[in-house]
Design a protein around this motif. Structure first.
Motif, short mmCIF file in Angstrom:
data_model
loop_
_atom_site.label_atom_id
_atom_site.label_comp_id
_atom_site.label_asym_id
_atom_site.label_seq_id
_atom_site.Cartn_x
_atom_site.Cartn_y
_atom_site.Cartn_z
N LEU A 335 0.79 -1.23 -0.19
CA LEU A 335 0.05 -0.04 0.05
C LEU A 335 0.83 1.11 0.06
O LEU A 335 0.29 2.37 -0.30
CB LEU A 335 -0.96 -0.01 1.48
N ALA A 338 0.34 3.86 -2.62
CA ALA A 338 -1.04 3.80 -3.17
C ALA A 338 -2.02 4.52 -2.83
O ALA A 338 -1.89 5.25 -1.91
CB ALA A 338 -1.33 2.34 -3.17
N ARG A 339 -3.28 4.69 -3.40
CA ARG A 339 -4.45 5.30 -2.87
C ARG A 339 -5.77 4.39 -3.23
O ARG A 339 -5.58 3.71 -4.08
CB ARG A 339 -4.24 6.61 -3.28
N VAL A 355 -7.26 -0.52 -4.79
CA VAL A 355 -6.08 0.52 -4.48
C VAL A 355 -5.56 0.53 -6.19
O VAL A 355 -5.66 -0.11 -6.86
CB VAL A 355 -5.03 0.09 -3.66
N GLU A 356 -4.89 1.86 -6.35
CA GLU A 356 -4.46 2.05 -7.59
C GLU A 356 -3.08 2.95 -7.14
O GLU A 356 -2.84 3.42 -6.27
CB GLU A 356 -5.04 3.13 -8.29
N GLY A 357 -2.30 2.79 -8.02
CA GLY A 357 -0.75 3.50 -7.95
C GLY A 357 0.16 2.60 -6.97
O GLY A 357 1.26 3.18 -6.71
N ALA A 358 0.05 1.36 -7.05
CA ALA A 358 1.03 0.58 -6.00
C ALA A 358 2.11 0.38 -7.04
O ALA A 358 2.13 0.37 -8.19
CB ALA A 358 0.37 -1.04 -5.71
N ASP A 359 3.28 0.18 -6.46
CA ASP A 359 4.56 -0.02 -7.23
C ASP A 359 4.36 -1.19 -8.41
O ASP A 359 4.24 -2.35 -7.88
CB ASP A 359 5.83 -0.31 -6.32
#
Length: 381
Positions: A335, A338-339, A355-359
């Motif tokens: 997390l 992420a957001r 979630v989105e934006g995880a590495d």
């Protein structure tokens, strides 16, 4: 490096891997730690993984990649996971039946009976009732509950504890007894009673679990020092009665014993792992047997950002929980950065689809590790 100097570089891209035998990865950040470790393995360097946060997300995949390349991937001695695994190697070699294994929290609870003050890591609360709870009494679980109430003003659980126990669980296949672990307030000489089976008055609902306890001591008494323990069944009464007489920790009914190492010399012991990596010492591989997931502690609106912060590397709004493998749930430390894509209610697990934006590199490696082991049965795991 050829001159024997310490070299400081801006990042992995500046490393001449031909000069590196072993990477000791200790940044504590999943995105960076994964890239460093995967680069090391791709270039033929062994990996000593001190970043337990990284291991809980991508350890299964990195462990498998290392094995495929004939390289070592090891948790670092000096931190509790590696120390506990070494202790368990000894316990297994001896042939003892394991009931529970674990560690103490990083900081003891020190009770001053004269003032009724309990101090943990420089934070003090008034808990005079603990003075009357220094003995377990006949009802162990009731005493432990009363102790927990007495020190409820102290934050005893840390994400780092769950993280470390997940690293251990992934090597030995032992789950947490409850997802947030028990965290009993216990004295060292009580551990064999505390971690006895529930049928015998203890906490443990099943054999073979991992847990963390808060060590309670008086001023001047020796510390558990964030050490590690294994509670085992005794079996042979005569042998263990002899050991009790020599000061070993046994339960009052003689059915259980606690074997423990009251130390973890962070960093001091790590060179042992560097040598073990180069020597290709046998090591337990990481397997997807436990997931360190994230359960919302608050109502979280869509767009909520997540970030790992603080000394214990925690994430606001979510608690780390140790659960059975769940391909839909998001690993706690994935997390970071992420957001949320949608609102999540308090008490819900955070899902990967939430979630989105995880590495992306770490996410792909996590999924690859899941795919390697998700199809196997519990025994093979």
């Amino acid at each position: 490096m050829r001159a024997g100097d310490i070299v400081l570089v801006p990042g992995a891209d500046a490393v001449d891997w031909s000069q590196v035998d072993v990477l000791v990865e200790a940044c504590g950040r999943v995105s960076h730690g994964y890239r460093y470790a995967s680069s090391a393995l791709e270039n033929g360097a062994h990996v000593v993984m001190v970043s337990k946060e990284v291991d809980t997300v991508v350890g299964v995949e990195l462990s498998a990649r290392a094995a495929e390349r004939g390289l070592s991937y090891l948790p670092g001695d000096g931190d509790q996971p590696a120390n506990l695994l070494r202790l368990l190697d000894w316990v297994s070699a001896v042939g003892l039946d394991i009931v529970a294994v674990g560690k103490s929290g990083e900081y003891d609870l020190e009770l001053d009976p004269a003032t009724g003050t309990v101090t943990q890591a420089g934070v003090s609360v008034q808990a005079p009732e603990l003075g009357d709870l220094l003995e377990l009494g006949d009802d162990v679980r009731a005493t432990l509950a009363a102790r927990a109430d007495a020190v409820s003003g102290l934050k005893r659980a840390a994400a780092a504890d769950s993280c470390e126990m997940t690293v251990v669980a992934s090597r030995i296949g032992m789950p947490a007894d409850v997802e947030a672990m028990h965290y009993p307030v216990a004295r060292i000489d009580e551990l064999a009673d505390v971690y006895a089976a529930r049928a015998d008055g203890g906490l443990v609902a099943r054999d073979g679990v991992v847990d963390v306890f808060s060590a309670l001591r008086l001023p001047g008494e020796a510390s558990f020092a964030g050490g590690v323990f294994a509670v085992v069944r005794t079996g042979d009464r005569l042998t263990w009665d002899t050991l009790r007489g020599k000061g070993h920790v046994l339960s009052r009914d003689g059915r259980y014993a606690c074997v423990y190492w009251p130390y973890h010399y962070m960093g001091v012991e790590t060179p042992l792992t560097v040598h073990a990596a180069v020597d290709r010492a046998p090591a337990r591989p990481a397997r997807w047997t436990t997931l360190l997931a994230a359960r919302a502690t608050d109502e979280l609106p869509a767009g909520t950002p997540f970030a790992v912060t603080g000394h214990h590397h925690e994430i606001a709004g979510v608690a780390p929980v140790m659960i059975a493998p769940d391909a839909a749930a998001a690993p706690y430390y994935l997390l970071d950065g992420a957001r949320l894509r949608r609102p999540v209610a308090a008490g819900e697990l955070i899902g990967l689809d939430d979630v989105e934006g995880a590495d992306p590199g770490a996410l792909d490696a996590y999924r690859a590790g899941v795919a390697r082991t998700a199809h196997t049965n519990g025994v093979n795991r």
